[in-house]
Design a protein around this motif. Structure first.
Motif, short mmCIF file in Angstrom:
data_model
loop_
_atom_site.label_atom_id
_atom_site.label_comp_id
_atom_site.label_asym_id
_atom_site.label_seq_id
_atom_site.Cartn_x
_atom_site.Cartn_y
_atom_site.Cartn_z
N THR A 149 -40.80 11.88 22.98
CA THR A 149 -39.69 10.98 22.75
C THR A 149 -39.74 9.79 23.70
OG1 THR A 149 -38.38 12.95 22.23
CG2 THR A 149 -37.18 10.88 22.49
N LYS A 150 -39.68 8.58 23.13
CA LYS A 150 -39.61 7.38 23.95
C LYS A 150 -38.26 7.34 24.67
CE LYS A 150 -42.57 4.56 21.00
NZ LYS A 150 -42.68 3.31 20.24
N LEU A 151 -38.15 6.51 25.68
CA LEU A 151 -36.90 6.40 26.42
C LEU A 151 -35.75 5.91 25.55
CD1 LEU A 151 -38.10 5.00 29.86
CD2 LEU A 151 -37.61 7.36 29.22
N ASN A 152 -36.05 5.21 24.44
CA ASN A 152 -35.01 4.74 23.54
C ASN A 152 -34.54 5.82 22.57
OD1 ASN A 152 -37.04 4.89 21.61
ND2 ASN A 152 -37.11 2.70 21.21
N ILE A 187 -44.26 5.85 28.18
CA ILE A 187 -43.26 6.48 29.03
C ILE A 187 -42.38 7.31 28.12
CG2 ILE A 187 -41.37 6.13 30.66
CD1 ILE A 187 -42.71 3.46 31.40
N VAL A 188 -42.23 8.59 28.44
CA VAL A 188 -41.50 9.50 27.56
C VAL A 188 -40.39 10.22 28.31
CG1 VAL A 188 -43.49 9.84 26.04
CG2 VAL A 188 -43.14 11.39 27.96
N LYS A 189 -39.42 10.75 27.53
CA LYS A 189 -38.28 11.47 28.10
C LYS A 189 -38.67 12.85 28.63
CE LYS A 189 -34.27 9.53 25.79
NZ LYS A 189 -33.10 9.85 24.96
N GLU A 190 -39.62 13.49 27.99
CA GLU A 190 -40.01 14.84 28.38
C GLU A 190 -40.58 14.84 29.79
OE1 GLU A 190 -39.81 14.62 24.06
OE2 GLU A 190 -40.89 13.41 25.51
#
Length: 73
Positions: free
Chosen positions: A5-8, A39-42
């Motif tokens: 998941t992307k930061l958005n 850059i990802v949320k995980e």
């Protein structure tokens, strides 16, 4: 492919075979072999788990173990 998941908040698929590096800066940054970064949320641990599960699904880890066992015979 792994889902991250992307930061958005947008989820996308990433080919785990092209991942060179996973780091936390503190955001988790995935670098591909071609130098492209995501850059990802995980967190880093979750991304490593997803990569490992992917390789298990396509049985790459089993093939590596079989090759190593054959070399040790």
């Amino acid at each position: 492919m792994i889902y991250v998941t992307k930061l958005n908040g947008k989820e996308f698929q990433l080919n785990a075979a092209f991942i060179e590096q996973v780091e936390a800066f503190p955001d988790t940054t995935i670098t591909l072999l071609n130098g492209k970064k995501f850059i990802v949320k995980e967190d880093e641990k979750t991304v490593r788990m997803l990569i490992t599960e992917y390789y298990q699904q396509i049985q790459v880890l089993r093939l590596i173990a079989e090759v190593e066992a054959a070399e040790n015979e």
